[in-house]
Design an enzyme around this catalytic site. Structure first.
Site, PDB file in Angstrom:
ATOM      1  N   ASP A  90      20.398  24.093  19.659  1.00 32.14           N
ATOM      2  CA  ASP A  90      19.085  23.686  20.179  1.00 32.14           C
ATOM      3  C   ASP A  90      19.017  23.999  21.671  1.00 32.14           C
ATOM      4  O   ASP A  90      19.131  23.089  22.507  1.00 32.14           O
ATOM      5  CB  ASP A  90      18.880  22.176  19.975  1.00 32.14           C
ATOM      6  CG  ASP A  90      18.916  21.789  18.506  1.00 32.14           C
ATOM      7  OD1 ASP A  90      18.121  22.321  17.729  1.00 32.14           O
ATOM      8  OD2 ASP A  90      19.771  20.951  18.139  1.00 32.14           O
ATOM      9  N   ASP A 149      12.070  19.459   8.618  1.00 33.52           N
ATOM     10  CA  ASP A 149      12.590  18.431   9.523  1.00 33.52           C
ATOM     11  C   ASP A 149      12.200  17.092   8.912  1.00 33.52           C
ATOM     12  O   ASP A 149      11.010  16.833   8.694  1.00 33.52           O
ATOM     13  CB  ASP A 149      11.956  18.561  10.914  1.00 33.52           C
ATOM     14  CG  ASP A 149      12.446  19.797  11.659  1.00 33.52           C
ATOM     15  OD1 ASP A 149      13.312  20.516  11.121  1.00 33.52           O
ATOM     16  OD2 ASP A 149      11.961  20.058  12.767  1.00 33.52           O
TER      17      ASP A 149
HETATM   18  O1  1PR Z   1      22.713  16.852  16.284  1.00 37.34           O
HETATM   19  O2  1PR Z   1      24.098  17.253  14.287  1.00 37.34           O
HETATM   20  O3  1PR Z   1      22.588  15.284  14.399  1.00 37.34           O
HETATM   21  O4  1PR Z   1      21.698  17.571  14.167  1.00 37.34           O
HETATM   22  C1  1PR Z   1      20.360  17.289  14.392  1.00 37.34           C
HETATM   23  C2  1PR Z   1      19.554  18.424  13.821  1.00 37.34           C
HETATM   24  O5  1PR Z   1      18.184  18.035  13.862  1.00 37.34           O
HETATM   25  C3  1PR Z   1      19.694  19.695  14.607  1.00 37.34           C
HETATM   26  O6  1PR Z   1      19.774  20.780  13.727  1.00 37.34           O
HETATM   27  C4  1PR Z   1      18.403  19.793  15.406  1.00 37.34           C
HETATM   28  O7  1PR Z   1      17.974  21.128  15.502  1.00 37.34           O
HETATM   29  C5  1PR Z   1      17.434  19.001  14.565  1.00 37.34           C
HETATM   30  N1  1PR Z   1      16.440  18.271  15.359  1.00 37.34           N
HETATM   31  C6  1PR Z   1      16.683  17.173  16.095  1.00 37.34           C
HETATM   32  N2  1PR Z   1      15.525  16.757  16.631  1.00 37.34           N
HETATM   33  C7  1PR Z   1      14.565  17.589  16.245  1.00 37.34           C
HETATM   34  C8  1PR Z   1      13.146  17.518  16.584  1.00 37.34           C
HETATM   35  O8  1PR Z   1      12.347  18.382  16.246  1.00 37.34           O
HETATM   36  N3  1PR Z   1      12.765  16.472  17.307  1.00 37.34           N
HETATM   37  N4  1PR Z   1      14.500  19.568  14.833  1.00 37.34           N
HETATM   38  C9  1PR Z   1      15.145  18.558  15.424  1.00 37.34           C
HETATM   39  C10 1PR Z   1      14.727  20.806  15.160  1.00 37.34           C
HETATM   40  C11 1PR Z   1      13.956  22.850  14.818  1.00 37.34           C
HETATM   41  C12 1PR Z   1      13.793  23.669  13.638  1.00 37.34           C
HETATM   42  C13 1PR Z   1      12.323  23.878  13.363  1.00 37.34           C
HETATM   43  C14 1PR Z   1      12.094  25.265  13.862  1.00 37.34           C
HETATM   44  C15 1PR Z   1      10.945  25.973  13.278  1.00 37.34           C
HETATM   45  N5  1PR Z   1      13.798  21.506  14.526  1.00 37.34           N
HETATM   46  O9  1PR Z   1      14.458  23.255  12.556  1.00 37.34           O
HETATM   47  O10 1PR Z   1      12.096  23.640  12.058  1.00 37.34           O
HETATM   48  O11 1PR Z   1      11.984  25.198  15.267  1.00 37.34           O
HETATM   49  O12 1PR Z   1       9.767  25.374  13.623  1.00 37.34           O
HETATM   50  P1  1PR Z   1       8.448  26.212  13.714  1.00 37.34           P
HETATM   51  O13 1PR Z   1       8.528  27.305  12.711  1.00 37.34           O
HETATM   52  O14 1PR Z   1       7.353  25.252  13.357  1.00 37.34           O
HETATM   53  O15 1PR Z   1       8.350  26.699  15.119  1.00 37.34           O
HETATM   54  P2  1PR Z   1      22.823  16.687  14.832  1.00 37.34           P
END
Ligand code: 1PR
Length: 586
Positions: free
Chosen positions: A441, A283
């Protein structure tokens, strides 16, 4: 000896394969080909070894239909220079030619025909010059393809390219690491039998009596399909050597160095099923000082809960991606997590991250965040396709769409009409659905009765805070900030119909918790769709990976925090999975 049909093109003088062309010990540029005059329909070409720039130069046929950056990077990484084909003469003058076909079959054939390159290619290949076709570069050699067709191919190899049959439970596209079964003297693949290489395709050619002399390896995915062909100096592979890690690089190196022609006996290892993938996810966002960092949230909150309230900084994106590649990650994903509010094409560091990473990381790269239409401060309008194209040009193999896919699915479910205008539809139409991931999500919402909601719910093992026995998974947009009136199940089915090739299934409740994946959710979605599902969020121990593969139909498992904090190495995950009888690429 006439060896192949030559249905598509008439060539005034067709140099046919001599029996020596089938010899495994052939070196490049047979002397009798040099200086020979070939007359195509309209012009004369003189074939000359010197014209192509010498031994360190490889000629690349890039007809501009997609991203061949990874192939370029791999060739350069191996110490070779690239000469691009500009005209048919460049093909005939090549010392060695690589043809990484990208895009759709019909579009590729159109370009080749219009530019007069189809005829030159046939001549080049029929004169047994060193050739390596990759993916569509293999399929185009066949007589025809069913992809939006039938569409006529180059007709050099007997057979029709058809779509994988998903009716028997196999997910299409075929995405991931499958082991090869060497069928005959394969030259550049000789000791690769049983090794995993990376495939991503929905169409494939099948072995038959008519093409059996060509087949050098097969692969099993439902049926045995053709993984590679070889005749003399002519090779073509359905998989992507440029994305197959060190094994793929070794195949490319052999082709480029013209070595190992039949000198080794093929090593037989047992052929495999499709390996389960382990994906490292980064991320990425700018911290408050403006540096691009890899961050990691707890349920999507990426700020430290200290006075400074800083964005957590777990490392530098290019370095970490390189490390995970070395550690054995099967793919690396970058999520530009503030892409929903910052325009990615204004966010050049992210594009630079992709460019630098793809120079040294030879497994698939996915990038997500901010893929949508956008009008900048100067009133310049960018389509989502332009955004995605820039990501692809910068080294991404797949793009991942989050928020915009939710809006597209809502619209589709409301109207029942596929407008063809959503980012998802447009990008998958141009780049193929295997290049489009939808990132979901969802947040878990407990309910007492199934009648209380219109979305698909599951019976939960542990009741909710008020004793609720059911839960549905509400989709969110803008990084989990806004809940939408659509469930993960409904979204997954809709985006599959709209052209998604894969689903990245996060779970806000489990994200960063280290307590394991949400098995109920992953089972629900992976049973509902026939495209691959990547399980994400919550991995905290190696056992969580074996659990998700045992309990659900997930094709891959993704983790972030445990890898960034170096709590569990990728190697340990894979060793554990192997021990548990789960096939993985080691
Ligand atoms: O909506 O097309 O602009 O895409 C935004 C992208 O960014 C989406 O894929 C969304 O999942 C991601 N995103 C947005 N905000 C966050 C955040 O964390 N604040 N990250 C985010 C999502 C989820 C996973 C993470 C896993 C594994 N992150 O990618 O890496 O949950 O984590 P873990 O193994 O530590 O539990 P758009």
């Amino acid at each position: 000896m006439e060896v192949m049909p030559f249905s598509s093109f008439s060539v005034t003088k067709v140099p046919i394969f001599r029996s020596s062309a089938l010899s495994p010990s052939l070196n490049y540029l047979p002397q009798d080909v040099c200086g020979q005059k070939f007359k195509l329909k309209s012009r004369k070409f003189s074939v000359c070894a010197a014209a192509s720039g010498g031994d360190s130069v490889v000629t690349l046929l890039d007809y501009g239909a997609g991203n061949v950056r990874s192939v370029r990077n791999a060739i350069r990484y191996l110490g070779f220079d690239i000469k691009d084909v500009q005209c048919p003469e460049d093909i005939l003058n090549a010392n060695r030619l690589i043809f990484p076909g990208v895009g759709a079959f019909a579009a590729a054939m159109n370009v080749l025909n219009q530019k007069g390159m189809a005829e030159a290619l046939c001549t080049y290949i029929q004169s047994d010059r060193p050739f390596l076709g990759i993916c569509l570069g293999l399929q185009l050699l066949f007589e025809s393809s069913e992809e939006n067709g039938p569409v006529k191919g180059l007709g050099l190899v007997p057979g029709v390219v058809g779509r994988f049959d998903s009716s028997n439970g196999f997910r299409v596209p075929h995405i991931g690491w499958n082991a090869l079964k060497i069928e005959s003297n394969s030259g550049i693949l000789d000791d690769i039998g049983g090794r995993h290489v990376y495939f991503v395709h929905s169409y494939r050619a099948m072995p038959s009596n008519d093409n059996k002399d060509w087949i050098s390896s097969t692969c099993n995915y439902g049926d045995n399909f053709i993984a590679s062909i070889r005749r003399g100096n002519v090779h073509a592979v359905q998989f992507h050597p440029e994305k197959s890690g060190v094994v793929g690089l070794s195949i490319l190196r052999r082709f480029l160095q013209a070595k190992h022609y039949g000198v080794q006996r093929p090593i037989e290892r047992e052929a495999s099923k499709l390996a389960k993938r382990v994906i490292a996810c980064l991320d990425v966002r700018a911290n408050d000082r403006g540096d691009l960092v890899v961050t990691k949230g707890d349920q999507y909150d990426v700020r430290e809960h200290t006075k400074q309230n800083e964005v957590r900084n777990l490392g530098k994106p290019v370095e970490l991606a390189g490390q995970y590649y070395k550690d054995g990650a099967d793919e690396v994903s970058f999520l530009n997590i503030t892409g929903f509010r910052d325009f990615p094409l204004g966010d050049l560091p992210m594009l630079q991250v992709l460019r630098y990473t793809s120079e040294n990381v030879f497994v698939p790269l996915t990038v997500g965040g901010g893929i949508r239409d956008f009008t900048d401060g100067n009133g310049r309008h960018y389509t989502s396709l332009e955004v995605a194209s820039e990501y692809f040009r910068s080294g991404a193999d797949k793009v991942s769409i989050g928020s915009d896919a939710v809006y597209a699915a809502e619209e589709y479910l409301r109207t029942g009409v596929k407008t063809g205008k959503s980012s998802l539809e447009q990008i998958s139409r141009v780049y193929g659905n295997q290049a489009v991931v939808v990132s979901i999500d969802p947040r878990k919402v407990y309910v007492k009765n199934l009648d209380d909601i219109e979305f698909k719910a599951v019976r939960v093992k542990v009741p909710g805070p008020n004793g609720e026995e059911y839960a549905w998974y509400q989709c969110t947009v803008n990084g989990g900030r806004e809940g939408r009136p659509i469930g993960a199940y409904e979204l997954a089915k809709a985006v599959e119909e709209l052209g998604a090739g894969e689903i990245l299934l996060n779970c806000i409740d489990c994200d960063g918790q280290g307590k394991g994946f949400d098995i109920d959710l992953i089972k629900l979605i992976s049973d509902a769709v026939s495209i691959p599902v990547i399980a994400s969020s919550g991995a905290g121990a190696v056992e969580h990976f074996s659990e998700v593969f045992r309990e659900t139909n997930a094709s891959a498992a993704l983790a972030a925090g445990i890898f960034h904090r170096k709590e569990v190495p990728i190697k340990s995950v894979k060793e554990h999975l192997l021990k548990e009888g789960v096939e993985v690429r080691m």
